[in-house]
Scaffold this motif. Structure first.
Motif, PDB file in Angstrom:
ATOM      1  N   ASP A 159       0.826  -1.201   0.000  1.00 60.63           N
ATOM      2  CA  ASP A 159       0.000   0.000   0.000  1.00 60.63           C
ATOM      3  C   ASP A 159       0.863   1.254   0.000  1.00 60.63           C
ATOM      4  N   PHE A 160       0.240   2.341  -0.430  1.00 62.78           N
ATOM      5  CA  PHE A 160       0.833   3.676  -0.387  1.00 62.78           C
ATOM      6  C   PHE A 160      -0.075   4.568   0.443  1.00 62.78           C
ATOM      7  N   ASP A 161       0.536   5.535   1.118  1.00 65.22           N
ATOM      8  CA  ASP A 161      -0.241   6.507   1.867  1.00 65.22           C
ATOM      9  C   ASP A 161       0.569   7.791   1.986  1.00 65.22           C
ATOM     10  N   VAL A 162      -0.114   8.899   2.155  1.00 63.62           N
ATOM     11  CA  VAL A 162       0.539  10.181   2.382  1.00 63.62           C
ATOM     12  C   VAL A 162       0.124  10.668   3.763  1.00 63.62           C
ATOM     13  N   LYS A 163       1.104  11.004   4.573  1.00 58.70           N
ATOM     14  CA  LYS A 163       0.860  11.520   5.918  1.00 58.70           C
ATOM     15  C   LYS A 163       1.522  12.874   6.051  1.00 58.70           C
ATOM     16  N   SER A 164       0.903  13.711   6.848  1.00 60.68           N
ATOM     17  CA  SER A 164       1.428  15.040   7.123  1.00 60.68           C
ATOM     18  C   SER A 164       1.834  15.106   8.586  1.00 60.68           C
ATOM     19  N   TYR A 165       2.972  15.722   8.840  1.00 57.89           N
ATOM     20  CA  TYR A 165       3.461  15.861  10.201  1.00 57.89           C
ATOM     21  C   TYR A 165       3.907  17.304  10.412  1.00 57.89           C
ATOM     22  N   THR A 166       3.411  17.919  11.457  1.00 57.66           N
ATOM     23  CA  THR A 166       3.789  19.284  11.785  1.00 57.66           C
ATOM     24  C   THR A 166       4.769  19.248  12.943  1.00 57.66           C
ATOM     25  N   GLU A 203       5.434  16.500   4.554  1.00 57.35           N
ATOM     26  CA  GLU A 203       4.550  15.542   3.880  1.00 57.35           C
ATOM     27  C   GLU A 203       5.380  14.302   3.552  1.00 57.35           C
ATOM     28  N   TYR A 204       4.877  13.138   3.909  1.00 53.42           N
ATOM     29  CA  TYR A 204       5.597  11.889   3.693  1.00 53.42           C
ATOM     30  C   TYR A 204       4.793  10.937   2.821  1.00 53.42           C
ATOM     31  N   LEU A 205       5.467  10.283   1.878  1.00 50.30           N
ATOM     32  CA  LEU A 205       4.895   9.151   1.162  1.00 50.30           C
ATOM     33  C   LEU A 205       5.329   7.910   1.925  1.00 50.30           C
ATOM     34  N   ILE A 206       4.365   7.146   2.392  1.00 52.44           N
ATOM     35  CA  ILE A 206       4.666   5.937   3.162  1.00 52.44           C
ATOM     36  C   ILE A 206       4.368   4.741   2.280  1.00 52.44           C
ATOM     37  N   ILE A 207       5.373   3.898   2.085  1.00 51.47           N
ATOM     38  CA  ILE A 207       5.258   2.699   1.258  1.00 51.47           C
ATOM     39  C   ILE A 207       5.296   1.507   2.202  1.00 51.47           C
ATOM     40  N   THR A 208       4.203   0.780   2.278  1.00 51.90           N
ATOM     41  CA  THR A 208       4.116  -0.392   3.145  1.00 51.90           C
ATOM     42  C   THR A 208       4.310  -1.636   2.289  1.00 51.90           C
ATOM     43  N   LEU A 209       5.245  -2.478   2.709  1.00 49.15           N
ATOM     44  CA  LEU A 209       5.500  -3.719   1.984  1.00 49.15           C
ATOM     45  C   LEU A 209       4.605  -4.824   2.525  1.00 49.15           C
ATOM     46  N   SER A 210       4.316  -5.789   1.670  1.00 47.38           N
ATOM     47  CA  SER A 210       3.495  -6.918   2.117  1.00 47.38           C
ATOM     48  C   SER A 210       4.290  -7.744   3.117  1.00 47.38           C
ATOM     49  N   ASN A 211       3.584  -8.534   3.882  1.00 49.23           N
ATOM     50  CA  ASN A 211       4.213  -9.306   4.945  1.00 49.23           C
ATOM     51  C   ASN A 211       5.154 -10.339   4.348  1.00 49.23           C
ATOM     52  N   ILE A 212       6.441 -10.123   4.564  1.00 48.33           N
ATOM     53  CA  ILE A 212       7.455 -11.043   4.042  1.00 48.33           C
ATOM     54  C   ILE A 212       7.817 -12.078   5.091  1.00 48.33           C
ATOM     55  N   ASP A 213       7.751 -11.701   6.356  1.00 52.12           N
ATOM     56  CA  ASP A 213       8.158 -12.546   7.466  1.00 52.12           C
ATOM     57  C   ASP A 213       6.971 -13.406   7.903  1.00 52.12           C
ATOM     58  N   ASN A 214       6.979 -14.675   7.523  1.00 54.93           N
ATOM     59  CA  ASN A 214       5.873 -15.567   7.875  1.00 54.93           C
ATOM     60  C   ASN A 214       5.884 -15.953   9.350  1.00 54.93           C
ATOM     61  N   LEU A 215       7.043 -15.841  10.008  1.00 54.04           N
ATOM     62  CA  LEU A 215       7.120 -16.206  11.421  1.00 54.04           C
ATOM     63  C   LEU A 215       6.522 -15.120  12.313  1.00 54.04           C
ATOM     64  N   ASN A 216       6.563 -13.878  11.874  1.00 57.40           N
ATOM     65  CA  ASN A 216       6.018 -12.771  12.648  1.00 57.40           C
ATOM     66  C   ASN A 216       5.003 -12.034  11.776  1.00 57.40           C
ATOM     67  N   PRO A 217       3.727 -12.420  11.845  1.00 54.44           N
ATOM     68  CA  PRO A 217       2.731 -11.845  10.932  1.00 54.44           C
ATOM     69  C   PRO A 217       2.427 -10.366  11.170  1.00 54.44           C
ATOM     70  N   THR A 218       2.841  -9.812  12.296  1.00 50.47           N
ATOM     71  CA  THR A 218       2.561  -8.404  12.549  1.00 50.47           C
ATOM     72  C   THR A 218       3.659  -7.476  12.020  1.00 50.47           C
ATOM     73  N   PRO A 251       1.827  16.101  -3.137  1.00 46.95           N
ATOM     74  CA  PRO A 251       1.758  14.766  -2.531  1.00 46.95           C
ATOM     75  C   PRO A 251       0.559  13.946  -3.012  1.00 46.95           C
ATOM     76  N   GLU A 252      -0.571  14.602  -3.250  1.00 45.62           N
ATOM     77  CA  GLU A 252      -1.753  13.872  -3.731  1.00 45.62           C
ATOM     78  C   GLU A 252      -1.525  13.335  -5.148  1.00 45.62           C
ATOM     79  N   GLU A 253      -0.865  14.107  -5.997  1.00 48.23           N
ATOM     80  CA  GLU A 253      -0.568  13.643  -7.360  1.00 48.23           C
ATOM     81  C   GLU A 253       0.409  12.471  -7.320  1.00 48.23           C
ATOM     82  N   ILE A 254       1.417  12.549  -6.471  1.00 46.97           N
ATOM     83  CA  ILE A 254       2.381  11.457  -6.355  1.00 46.97           C
ATOM     84  C   ILE A 254       1.700  10.199  -5.852  1.00 46.97           C
TER      85      ILE A 254
END
Length: 176
Positions: free
Chosen positions: A105-112, A130-145, A161-164
């Motif tokens: 997933d992708f997300d944009v977060k703002s931090y002041t 403004e940050y683009l946050i890139i979340t990777l899928s769960n690669i570690d099967n031993l630790n699902p969180t 940021p919205e266009e990106i």
């Protein structure tokens, strides 16, 4: 799909040149005031002061996000001012290559960020990031969180940021 490169805006160096000229003039005035010899004035003016300016511009590397059909590549830039702000750590993240299959997933977060002014109760310095946050899928099967994330600061990019975010999500849908 064709490759898209999202890069930082070109930096405006007019303010840097004005500050550099003020420092140069101040240095020359102090050298002349304390009656330094002519060779030391020539040495400082011709070698040391211009080398500081040249190193600053060579050190600056713009950030980029490169999206292709195979992968997303993040080129983390660097700036001498950011290094000084980071207390001289000089540790730069390497180029990150992410295959579309592992991006969840992708997300944009703002931090002041707000810090008090050095003058006491007179005010505060507020900076919005403004940050683009890139979340990777769960690669570690031993630790699902465990999810691995990458962040990119979007403050100086050509696009908003919205266009990106929209471009990244479109690439993710078409390429994964």
């Amino acid at each position: 799909m064709e490759t898209i490169i999202i890069a930082e805006r070109k930096r405006k160096y007019i303010a840097d040149l004005i500050i550099f000229a003020i420092l140069l003039a101040g240095g020359l005035i102090s050298i002349i005031q304390y009656s330094a010899s002519l060779p030391s004035i020539i040495f400082i003016v011709s070698l040391i002061i211009p080398s500081v300016g040249i190193v600053k511009y060579l050190w600056d590397v713009p950030s980029q996000i490169k999206l292709s059909k195979d992968e997303m590549v993040i080129y983390y830039g660097r700036s001498i001012l950011e290094d000084v702000d980071a207390r001289g750590s000089f540790a730069f993240p390497s180029i990150v290559k992410l295959k579309w299959e592992i991006i969840a997933d992708f997300d944009v977060k703002s931090y002041t960020y707000c810090i008090p002014d050095n003058g006491g109760d007179r005010g505060a310095i507020t900076t919005n990031y403004e940050y683009l946050i890139i979340t990777l899928s769960n690669i570690d099967n031993l630790n699902p969180t465990s999810n691995q994330r990458y962040t990119v600061v979007l403050n100086r990019f050509e696009k908003t940021p919205e266009e990106i975010l929209a471009i990244c999500k479109q690439f993710q849908m078409e390429c994964s």
